[in-house]
Write a protein that holds these residues in place. Structure first.
Motif, PDB file in Angstrom:
ATOM      1  N   VAL B  47       0.830  -1.199   0.000  1.00  0.00           N
ATOM      2  CA  VAL B  47       0.000   0.000   0.000  1.00  0.00           C
ATOM      3  C   VAL B  47       0.869   1.256   0.000  1.00  0.00           C
ATOM      4  O   VAL B  47       0.785   2.082  -0.910  1.00  0.00           O
ATOM      5  CB  VAL B  47      -0.953   0.021   1.219  1.00  0.00           C
ATOM      6  N   ILE B  48       1.739   1.379   1.005  1.00  0.00           N
ATOM      7  CA  ILE B  48       2.516   2.610   1.153  1.00  0.00           C
ATOM      8  C   ILE B  48       3.609   2.385   2.178  1.00  0.00           C
ATOM      9  O   ILE B  48       3.531   1.445   2.974  1.00  0.00           O
ATOM     10  CB  ILE B  48       1.567   3.763   1.584  1.00  0.00           C
ATOM     11  N   ASN B  56       1.988  10.324   0.553  1.00  0.00           N
ATOM     12  CA  ASN B  56       0.734  10.124  -0.178  1.00  0.00           C
ATOM     13  C   ASN B  56       1.008   9.348  -1.444  1.00  0.00           C
ATOM     14  O   ASN B  56       2.032   9.537  -2.091  1.00  0.00           O
ATOM     15  CB  ASN B  56       0.120  11.476  -0.580  1.00  0.00           C
ATOM     16  N   ASN B  57       0.103   8.463  -1.801  1.00  0.00           N
ATOM     17  CA  ASN B  57       0.129   7.868  -3.127  1.00  0.00           C
ATOM     18  C   ASN B  57      -1.303   7.678  -3.588  1.00  0.00           C
ATOM     19  O   ASN B  57      -2.249   8.121  -2.918  1.00  0.00           O
ATOM     20  CB  ASN B  57       0.963   6.581  -3.170  1.00  0.00           C
ATOM     21  N   ARG B  58      -1.468   7.003  -4.715  1.00  0.00           N
ATOM     22  CA  ARG B  58      -2.813   6.909  -5.287  1.00  0.00           C
ATOM     23  C   ARG B  58      -3.742   6.061  -4.441  1.00  0.00           C
ATOM     24  O   ARG B  58      -4.956   6.144  -4.558  1.00  0.00           O
ATOM     25  CB  ARG B  58      -2.744   6.359  -6.717  1.00  0.00           C
ATOM     26  N   MET B  59      -3.180   5.209  -3.584  1.00  0.00           N
ATOM     27  CA  MET B  59      -4.016   4.312  -2.784  1.00  0.00           C
ATOM     28  C   MET B  59      -4.400   4.925  -1.445  1.00  0.00           C
ATOM     29  O   MET B  59      -5.512   4.701  -0.959  1.00  0.00           O
ATOM     30  CB  MET B  59      -3.295   2.988  -2.525  1.00  0.00           C
ATOM     31  N   ALA B  60      -3.448   5.626  -0.810  1.00  0.00           N
ATOM     32  CA  ALA B  60      -3.667   6.038   0.574  1.00  0.00           C
ATOM     33  C   ALA B  60      -2.686   7.118   0.969  1.00  0.00           C
ATOM     34  O   ALA B  60      -1.808   7.504   0.196  1.00  0.00           O
ATOM     35  CB  ALA B  60      -3.479   4.819   1.484  1.00  0.00           C
ATOM     36  N   LEU B  73      -2.682   4.933   8.759  1.00  0.00           N
ATOM     37  CA  LEU B  73      -2.971   4.786   7.336  1.00  0.00           C
ATOM     38  C   LEU B  73      -4.336   5.400   7.072  1.00  0.00           C
ATOM     39  O   LEU B  73      -5.304   5.082   7.772  1.00  0.00           O
ATOM     40  CB  LEU B  73      -2.985   3.312   6.940  1.00  0.00           C
ATOM     41  N   ILE B  74      -4.406   6.276   6.104  1.00  0.00           N
ATOM     42  CA  ILE B  74      -5.651   6.974   5.804  1.00  0.00           C
ATOM     43  C   ILE B  74      -6.135   6.581   4.413  1.00  0.00           C
ATOM     44  O   ILE B  74      -5.429   6.784   3.422  1.00  0.00           O
ATOM     45  CB  ILE B  74      -5.449   8.500   5.877  1.00  0.00           C
ATOM     46  N   ARG B  81     -14.357  -2.353  -2.125  1.00  0.00           N
ATOM     47  CA  ARG B  81     -13.158  -3.070  -2.535  1.00  0.00           C
ATOM     48  C   ARG B  81     -12.007  -2.920  -1.544  1.00  0.00           C
ATOM     49  O   ARG B  81     -11.025  -3.640  -1.613  1.00  0.00           O
ATOM     50  CB  ARG B  81     -12.717  -2.588  -3.921  1.00  0.00           C
ATOM     51  N   ASP B  82     -12.131  -1.951  -0.621  1.00  0.00           N
ATOM     52  CA  ASP B  82     -11.082  -1.743   0.384  1.00  0.00           C
ATOM     53  C   ASP B  82     -11.224  -2.668   1.588  1.00  0.00           C
ATOM     54  O   ASP B  82     -10.386  -2.638   2.498  1.00  0.00           O
ATOM     55  CB  ASP B  82     -11.089  -0.288   0.867  1.00  0.00           C
TER      56      ASP B  82
END
Lengths: 116, 108
Positions: B47-48, B56-60, B73-74, B81-82
């Motif tokens: 995830v990150i 920050n990235n596209r997922m979280a 984790l945000i 789907r999460d």
């Protein structure tokens, strides 16, 4: 997006039989791993592999287990004589780097092993 | 042992933000915090990760406390789907060691 491919998705075997689980890691990755997950339990590390040799292994990875990279693409896990307690989902993973902070693992979808 | 502590389970409404906490009180200065998740019947998925600054990235997004003993984790808008088990991992050398994680349920 590059992915790690595992075969078979499910294998059923008799106790005492040999099993080989196959993995095709991401092509430019150098570090390879096997983890396993018994149903309802944690994902457990088995072994890591780099430069054609085992880097680290856990207590689970005893003499019944072996790993091999027979060619430039496949990475295999062999269980020599399966036991009932080897029934689990086995995940292959690969990473491009071991540098702290850059060690991001890409996992395959897993191979479910059922030992009867 | 590089051990993290996470709640066993959390629940969120769909399209609401989700904050998944993790305590890592034994963290040292060079240990990165990684988050992976495992969707039902799938392998873990990255995830990150971060060291000190928020990421920050596209997922979280990953928010790391100033003393680095905890992180969050945000997921900005949870979707069905999460729904997964989220693992917070303190990277101290290799290999990555997975704990029990937090099982996130998302309610429609």
């Amino acid at each position: 997006e590059p992915e790690v491919t595992q075969t078979p998705s499910h294998q059923v075997t008799q106790m005492g039989q040999e099993v080989i689980l196959r993995c095709v890691p991401i092509s430019n990755h150098l570090y390879f791993y096997w983890y396993r997950q018994i149903l309802g339990q944690k994902v457990e590390f088995l072994v890591s592999f780099y430069n054609n040799e085992i880097s680290e292994k856990s207590e689970i990875f005893d003499d019944q287990f072996s790993v091999e990279r027979p060619d430039g693409s496949n990475f295999t896990l062999k269980i020599r004589s399966t036991k009932l307690e080897d029934s689990a989902m086995y995940f292959c993973a690969s990473s491009a780097s071991l540098v702290s902070g850059a060690n991001v693992l890409t996992f395959g979808a897993g191979s479910r092993l059922t030992v009867l | 042992d590089a051990k993290t502590t996470q709640p066993n389970s959390m629940e969120s409404n769909e399209e609401e933000p989700v904050h998944l906490p993790c305590n890592h009180s034994t963290i040292s200065g060079t240990d990165y915090i990684h988050w992976y998740r495992q969707l039902p019947s799938q392998g873990p998925e990255y995830v990150i990760h971060g060291l000190t600054s928020n990421v920050n990235n596209r997922m979280a997004s990953l928010a790391i406390a100033e003393d680095r003993k905890s992180s969050t984790l945000i997921l900005h808008r949870a979707t069905l789907r999460d729904a997964a088990v989220y693992y917070c991992i303190q990277e101290r050398n290799t290999p990555l060691v997975f704990g029990k994680g937090t099982r996130l349920s998302v309610i429609a």
